[in-house]
Design a protein around this motif. Structure first.
Motif, PDB file in Angstrom:
ATOM      1  N   ASN A  23      12.626   5.197   4.884  1.00  0.00           N
ATOM      2  CA  ASN A  23      11.961   6.249   5.670  1.00  0.00           C
ATOM      3  C   ASN A  23      12.414   6.223   7.130  1.00  0.00           C
ATOM      4  O   ASN A  23      11.638   6.508   8.035  1.00  0.00           O
ATOM      5  CB  ASN A  23      10.436   6.063   5.608  1.00  0.00           C
ATOM      6  N   ILE A  24      13.705   5.903   7.344  1.00  0.00           N
ATOM      7  CA  ILE A  24      14.187   5.703   8.705  1.00  0.00           C
ATOM      8  C   ILE A  24      14.036   6.970   9.557  1.00  0.00           C
ATOM      9  O   ILE A  24      13.799   6.902  10.759  1.00  0.00           O
ATOM     10  CB  ILE A  24      15.666   5.239   8.688  1.00  0.00           C
ATOM     11  N   SER A  25      14.146   8.149   8.946  1.00  0.00           N
ATOM     12  CA  SER A  25      14.088   9.389   9.710  1.00  0.00           C
ATOM     13  C   SER A  25      12.730  10.076   9.652  1.00  0.00           C
ATOM     14  O   SER A  25      12.537  11.127  10.245  1.00  0.00           O
ATOM     15  CB  SER A  25      15.169  10.362   9.214  1.00  0.00           C
ATOM     16  N   ASN A  26      11.781   9.487   8.921  1.00  0.00           N
ATOM     17  CA  ASN A  26      10.449  10.088   8.775  1.00  0.00           C
ATOM     18  C   ASN A  26       9.423   9.142   9.395  1.00  0.00           C
ATOM     19  O   ASN A  26       8.851   8.277   8.726  1.00  0.00           O
ATOM     20  CB  ASN A  26      10.141  10.337   7.293  1.00  0.00           C
ATOM     21  N   GLY A  27       9.207   9.304  10.701  1.00  0.00           N
ATOM     22  CA  GLY A  27       8.366   8.363  11.429  1.00  0.00           C
ATOM     23  C   GLY A  27       6.941   8.300  10.936  1.00  0.00           C
ATOM     24  O   GLY A  27       6.352   7.218  10.818  1.00  0.00           O
ATOM     25  N   GLU A  28       6.347   9.445  10.617  1.00  0.00           N
ATOM     26  CA  GLU A  28       4.947   9.481  10.198  1.00  0.00           C
ATOM     27  C   GLU A  28       4.758   8.778   8.858  1.00  0.00           C
ATOM     28  O   GLU A  28       3.863   7.938   8.694  1.00  0.00           O
ATOM     29  CB  GLU A  28       4.479  10.930  10.101  1.00  0.00           C
ATOM     30  N   LYS A  29       5.606   9.098   7.895  1.00  0.00           N
ATOM     31  CA  LYS A  29       5.519   8.476   6.575  1.00  0.00           C
ATOM     32  C   LYS A  29       5.811   6.982   6.664  1.00  0.00           C
ATOM     33  O   LYS A  29       5.150   6.168   6.020  1.00  0.00           O
ATOM     34  CB  LYS A  29       6.501   9.154   5.618  1.00  0.00           C
ATOM     35  N   ARG A  30       6.803   6.631   7.494  1.00  0.00           N
ATOM     36  CA  ARG A  30       7.179   5.222   7.659  1.00  0.00           C
ATOM     37  C   ARG A  30       6.026   4.420   8.254  1.00  0.00           C
ATOM     38  O   ARG A  30       5.694   3.335   7.777  1.00  0.00           O
ATOM     39  CB  ARG A  30       8.401   5.136   8.565  1.00  0.00           C
ATOM     40  N   ALA A  31       5.405   4.946   9.310  1.00  0.00           N
ATOM     41  CA  ALA A  31       4.320   4.239   9.987  1.00  0.00           C
ATOM     42  C   ALA A  31       3.149   3.976   9.044  1.00  0.00           C
ATOM     43  O   ALA A  31       2.570   2.882   9.037  1.00  0.00           O
ATOM     44  CB  ALA A  31       3.853   5.033  11.198  1.00  0.00           C
ATOM     45  N   LYS A  32       2.811   4.956   8.223  1.00  0.00           N
ATOM     46  CA  LYS A  32       1.690   4.807   7.291  1.00  0.00           C
ATOM     47  C   LYS A  32       1.994   3.746   6.239  1.00  0.00           C
ATOM     48  O   LYS A  32       1.172   2.857   5.971  1.00  0.00           O
ATOM     49  CB  LYS A  32       1.389   6.140   6.622  1.00  0.00           C
ATOM     50  N   ALA A  33       3.183   3.830   5.635  1.00  0.00           N
ATOM     51  CA  ALA A  33       3.564   2.877   4.582  1.00  0.00           C
ATOM     52  C   ALA A  33       3.693   1.460   5.128  1.00  0.00           C
ATOM     53  O   ALA A  33       3.242   0.494   4.503  1.00  0.00           O
ATOM     54  CB  ALA A  33       4.867   3.316   3.926  1.00  0.00           C
ATOM     55  N   VAL A  34       4.302   1.330   6.314  1.00  0.00           N
ATOM     56  CA  VAL A  34       4.464   0.007   6.923  1.00  0.00           C
ATOM     57  C   VAL A  34       3.101  -0.581   7.271  1.00  0.00           C
ATOM     58  O   VAL A  34       2.838  -1.771   7.045  1.00  0.00           O
ATOM     59  CB  VAL A  34       5.356   0.093   8.177  1.00  0.00           C
ATOM     60  N   GLY A  35       2.208   0.249   7.814  1.00  0.00           N
ATOM     61  CA  GLY A  35       0.872  -0.215   8.183  1.00  0.00           C
ATOM     62  C   GLY A  35       0.115  -0.776   6.994  1.00  0.00           C
ATOM     63  O   GLY A  35      -0.521  -1.836   7.084  1.00  0.00           O
ATOM     64  N   GLU A  36       0.180  -0.072   5.858  1.00  0.00           N
ATOM     65  CA  GLU A  36      -0.501  -0.545   4.644  1.00  0.00           C
ATOM     66  C   GLU A  36       0.099  -1.853   4.152  1.00  0.00           C
ATOM     67  O   GLU A  36      -0.622  -2.774   3.741  1.00  0.00           O
ATOM     68  CB  GLU A  36      -0.413   0.525   3.559  1.00  0.00           C
ATOM     69  N   CYS A  37       1.426  -1.946   4.197  1.00  0.00           N
ATOM     70  CA  CYS A  37       2.115  -3.153   3.731  1.00  0.00           C
ATOM     71  C   CYS A  37       1.774  -4.357   4.613  1.00  0.00           C
ATOM     72  O   CYS A  37       1.491  -5.449   4.106  1.00  0.00           O
ATOM     73  CB  CYS A  37       3.625  -2.905   3.707  1.00  0.00           C
ATOM     74  N   ILE A  38       1.790  -4.159   5.919  1.00  0.00           N
ATOM     75  CA  ILE A  38       1.487  -5.256   6.839  1.00  0.00           C
ATOM     76  C   ILE A  38       0.044  -5.718   6.676  1.00  0.00           C
ATOM     77  O   ILE A  38      -0.247  -6.921   6.731  1.00  0.00           O
ATOM     78  CB  ILE A  38       1.774  -4.828   8.294  1.00  0.00           C
ATOM     79  N   HIS A  39      -0.870  -4.779   6.471  1.00  0.00           N
ATOM     80  CA  HIS A  39      -2.275  -5.138   6.288  1.00  0.00           C
ATOM     81  C   HIS A  39      -2.436  -6.069   5.082  1.00  0.00           C
ATOM     82  O   HIS A  39      -3.155  -7.068   5.146  1.00  0.00           O
ATOM     83  CB  HIS A  39      -3.116  -3.871   6.086  1.00  0.00           C
ATOM     84  N   ARG A  40      -1.750  -5.752   3.986  1.00  0.00           N
ATOM     85  CA  ARG A  40      -1.825  -6.601   2.784  1.00  0.00           C
ATOM     86  C   ARG A  40      -1.223  -7.979   3.058  1.00  0.00           C
ATOM     87  O   ARG A  40      -1.742  -9.000   2.596  1.00  0.00           O
ATOM     88  CB  ARG A  40      -1.096  -5.931   1.613  1.00  0.00           C
ATOM     89  N   LEU A  41      -0.127  -7.997   3.801  1.00  0.00           N
ATOM     90  CA  LEU A  41       0.526  -9.273   4.091  1.00  0.00           C
ATOM     91  C   LEU A  41      -0.364 -10.179   4.942  1.00  0.00           C
ATOM     92  O   LEU A  41      -0.550 -11.358   4.639  1.00  0.00           O
ATOM     93  CB  LEU A  41       1.852  -9.030   4.824  1.00  0.00           C
ATOM     94  N   ILE A  42      -0.919  -9.613   6.019  1.00  0.00           N
ATOM     95  CA  ILE A  42      -1.703 -10.422   6.949  1.00  0.00           C
ATOM     96  C   ILE A  42      -2.951 -10.989   6.279  1.00  0.00           C
ATOM     97  O   ILE A  42      -3.378 -12.117   6.588  1.00  0.00           O
ATOM     98  CB  ILE A  42      -2.077  -9.583   8.196  1.00  0.00           C
ATOM     99  N   GLU A  43      -3.524 -10.245   5.353  1.00  0.00           N
ATOM    100  CA  GLU A  43      -4.700 -10.744   4.626  1.00  0.00           C
ATOM    101  C   GLU A  43      -4.383 -12.023   3.866  1.00  0.00           C
ATOM    102  O   GLU A  43      -5.255 -12.873   3.662  1.00  0.00           O
ATOM    103  CB  GLU A  43      -5.211  -9.674   3.660  1.00  0.00           C
TER     104      GLU A  43
END
Length: 554
Positions: A56-76
């Motif tokens: 999602n290198i060119s789609n900032g909105e989609k990238r931010a949402k997906a990355v945010g969800e992934c990081i949340h799962r990791l940090i937990e």
């Protein structure tokens, strides 16, 4: 050539997740050194995030949402867990591995959707160390281009580099001052180290390790050791060159000549690499010469700009003799300002300078013979190597080219643009135009200004730097007036240039500050880049010239 990363499906390292899985499956000895497994650890914990960024290198909105969800799962899942009051041994071990990588992402990731939650996590566990985010011991962080700059072009390059490699290293960061060069440099480095070529990726990394060790450049050694492990290199090779295949041991003599005395390379040295069992192929040797010349010269930028280890390079000294405190006295400051005014005046009156007139021809040999007169006190000094298992116990050093006993290499007899480019195009065709483009970019790069003075023709000064470095390595250009070197380069800047080109590990903050002219940090970086590329071109020319002589006898 156009910038290729964002338009390449999956980027150049699309197979990185697969290679990580292979490293996990491999039943073999793994290194104890955490730094050497840095990329493996990164992809174990953060490979999913990098994959989302790539897709999602060119789609900032989609990238931010997906990355945010992934990081949340990791940090937990990361320690410390809320239900456990005390960390067990496994949690402490995981945290020891995680922390350096989390810090790197918190301080050095150009994507805010990754950087901000990583910083929040560090603050929550009281492990925030912003002091480790410094890039250079010579210039402060606030003078560099921000890690997420407002300039769209530079920000896109930073993002693409991170998506491609999983890191934005200190070299990339400092080159943000010069985006046109950063683009050419990145394309060249990606191709030679990660794209298709005659040598396997891990062999390229090993050559880069050996080349970097010749100048005791711990920064580059550590970086390439990590890539070597990630690219499935045999960890035993990192114990010493005697554990590597015989062809690498045989190549060390040629590498040392390329690094310190390339003018002494003969077709006999080439024959040693190409003849006999388990030898190099011609195409492999061309790539080997290019990699070695690239990394020994790149050491000049690392030391010349005082680059510090990455935040996750825990086994590299943060003070490599370059960060000694140094303050200019008022007398020196005044002299530097006066030198700068004199330089600006000369450049303003320099239209057409640098070309040789007929009446000046008879003075050329005399001018050429007195060009190289500074910084000789360091020559022939041998010290102990920091990497004796790679480079040998004694650190070999550059020895001055002696115009009385050595024959000058005339550029008109063997030139990169004609003979060198032609030979490389024959055996490494796709790389030759990329390398030539990088040479052209830095040779012609100008902002038409120096310090705070605008509308300055910097051409004569830039050419003086370029041809001074070539002269240090025994190359003479009949079309250049060598009197211009002493005209535009004073003693302090010659000292800095020669150290960066010949023994970069000796560069100190004093050399950087007492620069000879009142240049800004980005202008000093520009000078260092001219030195790096001029030296690389000189060494490659001598290597290819000897190869051409060998091939002509076959």
């Amino acid at each position: 050539p156009s910038y290729p990363m964002r338009s390449s499906a999956g980027f150049k390292r699309a197979g990185q997740r697969e290679r990580f899985c292979e490293t996990q499956k491999e039943d073999r000895k793994m290194p104890v050194n955490m730094d050497q497994k840095r990329d493996v650890h990164f992809h174990k914990y953060f490979g999913a995030i990098l994959e989302i960024i790539q897709q999602n290198i060119s789609n900032g909105e989609k990238r931010a949402k997906a990355v945010g969800e992934c990081i949340h799962r990791l940090i937990e899942a990361w320690p410390p867990h809320e239900e456990s009051k005390k960390q067990n041994l496994d949690e402490k071990k995981n945290l020891e591995i995680l922390l350096p990588i989390v810090r790197r992402l918190a301080y050095k990731c150009p994507f805010s959707e990754v950087r901000e939650p990583m910083l929040d996590y560090l603050q929550r566990i009281n492990e925030n160390r912003p002091d480790l985010s410094a890039v250079s011991s010579f210039c402060s962080l606030d003078r560099l281009v921000p890690i997420s700059p407002k300039d769209t072009e530079i920000r896109q390059m930073f993002e693409d580099i991170f998506a491609c490699r999983g890191r934005l290293n200190h070299i990339d960061h400092i080159l943000g001052w010069h985006p046109l060069y950063l683009e050419a440099f990145t394309m060249t480095l990606e191709f030679i180290m990660r794209d298709d070529g005659p040598l396997p990726l891990f062999e390229r990394n090993y050559l880069a390790i050996l080349a970097s060790s010749l100048h005791d450049c711990g920064y580059l050694v550590s970086l390439e050791e990590s890539y070597f492990i990630f690219n499935l290199g045999n960890p035993e090779w990192l114990e010493g060159i005697d554990k590597a295949p015989e062809k690498f041991q045989r190549a060390m003599k040629l590498m040392k000549l390329l690094a310190h005395e390339p003018w002494k390379i003969t077709k006999g040295h080439i024959a040693e690499q190409l003849e006999g069992s388990k030898s190099w192929t011609v195409a492999g040797l061309v790539q080997m010469i290019t990699i070695v010349c690239s990394f020994v010269s790149l050491s000049g930028l690392v030391f010349g700009m005082g680059l510090l280890p990455e935040v996750d390079m825990e086994n590299v000294e943060r003070d490599e003799g370059t960060s000694k405190d140094y303050k200019l006295d008022q007398m020196t400051r005044k002299r530097v300002r006066e030198n700068s005014k004199h330089l600006f005046k000369m450049l303003g009156d320099s239209k057409g300078s640098g070309k040789v007139r007929n009446e000046e021809k008879e003075n050329m040999e005399k001018a050429c013979s007195v060009v190289d007169i500074f910084c000789q006190r360091r020559n022939n000094r041998k010290g102990s190597s920091k990497y004796p298992h790679y480079a040998g116990r004694t650190l070999q050093r550059y020895v001055d080219f002696n115009i009385k006993t050595e024959k000058l290499h005339r550029r008109q007899d063997y030139d990169w643009r004609v003979q060198g480019y032609g030979l490389m195009s024959r055996y490494y065709p796709d790389f030759a135009p990329l390398l030539n483009n990088e040479f052209e970019v830095i040779y012609n790069l100008t902002y038409h200004s120096l310090s705070s003075t605008a509308n300055v023709d910097t051409g004569p000064f830039r050419r003086a730097v370029w041809y001074y470095v070539h002269r240090l390595y025994g190359i003479e250009n009949d079309d250049y007036n060598y009197a211009c070197i002493n005209k535009y380069l004073n003693k302090p800047i010659k000292r800095f240039i020669k150290k960066c080109a010949c023994f970069p590990q000796d560069v100190t903050k004093s050399d950087y500050d007492v620069f000879g002219y009142d240049f800004t940090d980005d202008e000093k970086c520009h000078v260092a880049l001219l030195v790096v590329e001029a030296r690389r071109q000189a060494s490659i020319v001598f290597g290819l010239k000897a190869l051409g002589k060998y091939l002509s006898t076959k």
